[in-house]
Scaffold this active site. Structure first.
Site, PDB file in Angstrom:
ATOM      1  CG  ASN A   1      -1.959   1.148   1.067  1.00  0.00           C
ATOM      2  OD1 ASN A   1      -2.888   1.009   0.285  1.00  0.00           O
ATOM      3  ND2 ASN A   1      -1.772   2.263   1.752  1.00  0.00           N
TER       4      ASN A   1
ATOM      5  NE  ARG B   1      -0.876  15.782  10.520  1.00  0.00           N
ATOM      6  CZ  ARG B   1      -2.170  16.009  10.699  1.00  0.00           C
ATOM      7  NH1 ARG B   1      -2.909  16.471   9.715  1.00  0.00           N
ATOM      8  NH2 ARG B   1      -2.717  15.796  11.874  1.00  0.00           N
TER       9      ARG B   1
ATOM     10  CD1 TRP C   1      -1.821   5.002  10.858  1.00  0.00           C
ATOM     11  CD2 TRP C   1      -0.320   4.507   9.279  1.00  0.00           C
ATOM     12  NE1 TRP C   1      -0.932   4.133  11.390  1.00  0.00           N
ATOM     13  CE2 TRP C   1       0.003   3.805  10.453  1.00  0.00           C
ATOM     14  CE3 TRP C   1       0.467   4.336   8.131  1.00  0.00           C
ATOM     15  CZ2 TRP C   1       1.107   2.964  10.509  1.00  0.00           C
ATOM     16  CZ3 TRP C   1       1.551   3.498   8.204  1.00  0.00           C
ATOM     17  CH2 TRP C   1       1.863   2.831   9.381  1.00  0.00           C
TER      18      TRP C   1
ATOM     19  CG  ASP D   1      -5.570  18.594   8.906  1.00  0.00           C
ATOM     20  OD1 ASP D   1      -5.360  18.291   7.719  1.00  0.00           O
ATOM     21  OD2 ASP D   1      -5.384  17.825   9.863  1.00  0.00           O
TER      22      ASP D   1
HETATM   23  C1  LIG Z   1      -1.418  16.761   0.842  1.00  0.00           C
HETATM   24  C2  LIG Z   1      -2.182  15.615   1.444  1.00  0.00           C
HETATM   25  C3  LIG Z   1      -1.999  15.269   2.758  1.00  0.00           C
HETATM   26  C4  LIG Z   1      -2.687  14.213   3.327  1.00  0.00           C
HETATM   27  N1  LIG Z   1      -2.475  13.908   4.634  1.00  0.00           N
HETATM   28  C5  LIG Z   1      -3.094  12.835   5.170  1.00  0.00           C
HETATM   29  C6  LIG Z   1      -2.826  12.444   6.505  1.00  0.00           C
HETATM   30  O1  LIG Z   1      -2.031  13.071   7.211  1.00  0.00           O
HETATM   31  N2  LIG Z   1      -3.453  11.345   6.986  1.00  0.00           N
HETATM   32  C7  LIG Z   1      -4.327  10.617   6.234  1.00  0.00           C
HETATM   33  O2  LIG Z   1      -4.853   9.621   6.718  1.00  0.00           O
HETATM   34  N3  LIG Z   1      -4.632  10.984   4.972  1.00  0.00           N
HETATM   35  C8  LIG Z   1      -4.023  12.073   4.420  1.00  0.00           C
HETATM   36  N4  LIG Z   1      -4.288  12.434   3.137  1.00  0.00           N
HETATM   37  C9  LIG Z   1      -5.281  11.662   2.365  1.00  0.00           C
HETATM   38  C10 LIG Z   1      -4.723  10.330   1.932  1.00  0.00           C
HETATM   39  O3  LIG Z   1      -3.512  10.483   1.258  1.00  0.00           O
HETATM   40  C11 LIG Z   1      -5.712   9.595   1.044  1.00  0.00           C
HETATM   41  O4  LIG Z   1      -6.858   9.315   1.799  1.00  0.00           O
HETATM   42  C12 LIG Z   1      -5.159   8.295   0.447  1.00  0.00           C
HETATM   43  O5  LIG Z   1      -6.174   7.654  -0.265  1.00  0.00           O
HETATM   44  C13 LIG Z   1      -4.654   7.378   1.527  1.00  0.00           C
HETATM   45  O6  LIG Z   1      -4.170   6.187   0.943  1.00  0.00           O
HETATM   46  P1  LIG Z   1      -4.848   4.795   1.321  1.00  0.00           P
HETATM   47  O7  LIG Z   1      -6.217   4.856   0.696  1.00  0.00           O
HETATM   48  O8  LIG Z   1      -3.971   3.784   0.682  1.00  0.00           O
HETATM   49  O9  LIG Z   1      -4.877   4.737   2.799  1.00  0.00           O
HETATM   50  C14 LIG Z   1      -3.605  13.496   2.550  1.00  0.00           C
HETATM   51  C15 LIG Z   1      -3.795  13.835   1.224  1.00  0.00           C
HETATM   52  C16 LIG Z   1      -3.099  14.875   0.660  1.00  0.00           C
HETATM   53  C17 LIG Z   1      -3.321  15.216  -0.777  1.00  0.00           C
HETATM   54 MN   LIG Z   2      -4.486   2.157  -0.614  1.00  0.00          MN
END
Ligand SMILES: Cc1cc2nc3c(=O)[nH]c(=O)nc-3n(C[C@H](O)[C@H](O)[C@H](O)COP(=O)(O)O)c2cc1C
Ligand SMILES: [Mn+2]
Length: 514
Positions: A185, A190, A203, A295
């Site tokens: 994955n 952040r 996460w 945020d």
């Molecule tokens: C700039 C940016 C920062 C992000 N920061 C976070 C974060 O700190 N924690 C989080 O859970 N998702 C964050 N996200 C959203 C996740 O990247 C997004 O939900 C992504 O689908 C997560 O991957 P996954 O589906 O494999 O868990 C962020 C997205 C962006 C564009």
């Molecule tokens: Mn994913």
């Protein structure tokens, strides 16, 4: 996806090949007049944020801060901050072109005729070729620092907002593995820098990286890639189903497989072209206070406990470039990452809910607060059916409010949507209040993660939905509009441009815009 089925739609050509690494991307941005190098020393503590905030607000260029205070590494920011740059990143004219490529796969149909068969095979090949390739050596290992020599303080990590709990790595691609299946994955989460060799790992509750962590006993290995080609960086933010490898999707969108190399201290593969890689591990029980953090909701997310990422190695390219992004009160640079997801995922949404014509997640709604959706309405209660479908669909399930309009309404025209919400809704009959999961960061609900949902059915209602006879909407006839178009010059009214002939429904749209 059925292997026996082939597409019949013509393969969509990308207008250019997407760039392969961050440096190629920076060079492209520079050639296109989309990048400014900032030569003076600038402080990554707050000062960069204020500069970027003004630049994003003005639709300005990507910025390469060549001398961030306290670091040898340049800092790249605002690479995604406009629609044009987002299209350049994908090598397309419009983000809908990326969606078209994906729908070729999603809408695989049996081919008719030889040409369609050949096209279908090409599409299948493009899927087969999308899987990442492991290579022996990668530029990301030009410089290797391990053990006690690791010092995150060397990176120009931003403290974005005055109330932030510390510096945050904001544009990482966090690589983990599901301990049960070994599947990769990649997520963008952040990371607050806690010390020279540790960060928090933010996460959120509903994310795949967190699920991998929860399934792990004891220690889990983690790798973090910083400074990728823009398509791979985007893919880390894409809300894909858990079993789908984000790097495979990146390979598909890039048109060739991503090259990965084995980490130096972890048994995980990382993109060979990454500018910087952090390797390390998370111990299940080791938590730390993360935040507060300004945020993308526009508010500070309060401090909360999150796992600690211990860094065992930093590897880099020579003259590595550090990528960053600022989130905050919308709009910010992440607006276009979110809009890319909205456009790219439309075919997938329509595959599950085919009556959906289009949808819009307003930037001001921080994406999860509001979804406007247009539907081909076919039966009483159809709008409600679609609301509940959205509340059950992937990450869209976290949507707080949904407005449903008829197919002819332009969901991207908020003025027009407001018109139908005002005109077509009996609040007693057409408003749905439901409950369900909410975004981790939403501060409004009484409980974290769970609370109220609002659905507004702004479609035209029929008698079976309890409505009286629905009146016709006002439209001028096509004949008179053509007549006026033809005669416009005669009238001598220069200040108002003549309307070109429009489809019937759009004439009211024009009136509303004035
Ligand atoms: C700039 C940016 C920062 C992000 N920061 C976070 C974060 O700190 N924690 C989080 O859970 N998702 C964050 N996200 C959203 C996740 O990247 C997004 O939900 C992504 O689908 C997560 O991957 P996954 O589906 O494999 O868990 C962020 C997205 C962006 C564009
Ligand atoms: Mn994913």
């Amino acid at each position: 996806m059925g292997v026996a089925a082939f597409t019949v739609s013509p393969a969509r050509r990308l207008s250019r090949v997407p760039t392969r690494d961050l440096r190629e991307w920076i060079a492209l941005l520079e050639r296109e007049g989309e990048l400014v190098r900032v030569g003076v020393e600038v402080d990554p503590r707050l000062e960069v944020t204020e500069i970027v905030d003004r630049t994003v607000g003005a639709g300005g260029p990507a910025l390469l801060f060549e001398h961030p205070k306290g670091s040898e590494l340049p800092l790249l920011i605002n690479q995604f901050g406009t629609e044009r740059r987002m299209c350049l990143a994908f090598g397309v004219e419009s983000l809908d072109d990326v969606a078209d490529r994906l729908s070729e796969i999603l809408e695989l149909q049996p081919p008719e005729g030889l040409a369609a068969k050949v096209r279908g095979l090409k599409t299948l090949k493009s899927i087969a070729d999308a899987r990442p390739r492991t290579v022996k050596r990668g530029a990301c290992h030009d410089v290797v620092v391990t053990g006690d020599d690791v010092d995150l303080g060397r990176l120009p990590v931003q403290t974005c907002w005055p109330g932030d709990g510390g510096p945050f790595i904001t544009l990482p691609a966090v690589i983990t593995r599901d301990p049960r299946t070994g599947q990769r994955n990649v997520g963008m989460y952040r990371m607050q820098v806690l010390g020279p060799r540790s960060t928090a790992m933010h996460w959120q509750l509903h994310k795949d990286g967190r699920a991998d962590y929860l399934f792990t006993e004891g220690r889990m290995e983690v790798a973090v890639a910083l400074g990728l080609d823009p398509v791979s960086a985007y893919s880390a933010s894409a809300p894909l189903p858990k079993h789908i490898d984000e790097f495979m999707v990146a390979g598909f969108l890039l048109g060739e497989p991503l090259e990965l190399v084995k980490g130096v201290t972890v048994d995980l593969e990382v993109p060979a072209h990454a500018e910087i890689v952090l390797e390390g591990y998370i111990d299940k029980e080791e938590l730390a206070t993360e935040g507060p953090f300004g945020d993308h909701t526009g508010f500070y997310t309060p401090a909360e406990q999150f796992p600690v990422f211990n860094v065992t190695a930093i590897t880099m390219r020579r003259d590595a470039i550090y990528p960053s992004i600022v989130v905050g009160k919308p709009p910010q640079e992440d607006e276009w990452l979110g809009k890319a997801t909205e456009r790219i995922f439309l075919p997938a949404v329509r595959m599950t809910v085919p009556e959906i014509v289009d949808y819009d997640l307003p930037v001001a709604g921080a994406f999860h607060n509001l979804c406007i959706v247009s539907i081909k309405k076919a039966f009483p209660g159809h709008a409600r059916k679609v609301m509940h479908a959205i509340w059950g669909l992937g990450m869209l399930s976290l949507t707080k409010a949904i407005v449903v309009v008829d197919e002819h309404v332009n969901v991207h025209d908020y003025q027009e949507v407001m018109f139908y919400v005002g005109a077509n809704v009996d609040p007693k009959r057409d408003v749905v209040i439901a409950e369900g999961p909410l975004d981790h960061l939403d501060h409004a609900p009484t409980l974290q993660f769970f609370g109220g949902k609002l659905g507004i059915d702004a479609t035209a209602k029929g008698p079976l939905e309890g409505a009286r006879e629905w009146p016709p909407e006002i439209e001028m006839t096509a004949e008179v509009r053509e007549l006026v178009d033809r005669r416009w010059a005669e009238y001598g009214i220069d200040t108002v441009p003549p309307a070109s002939v429009r489809p019937i429904r759009q004439s009211s749209r024009r009136l509303l815009r004035r």
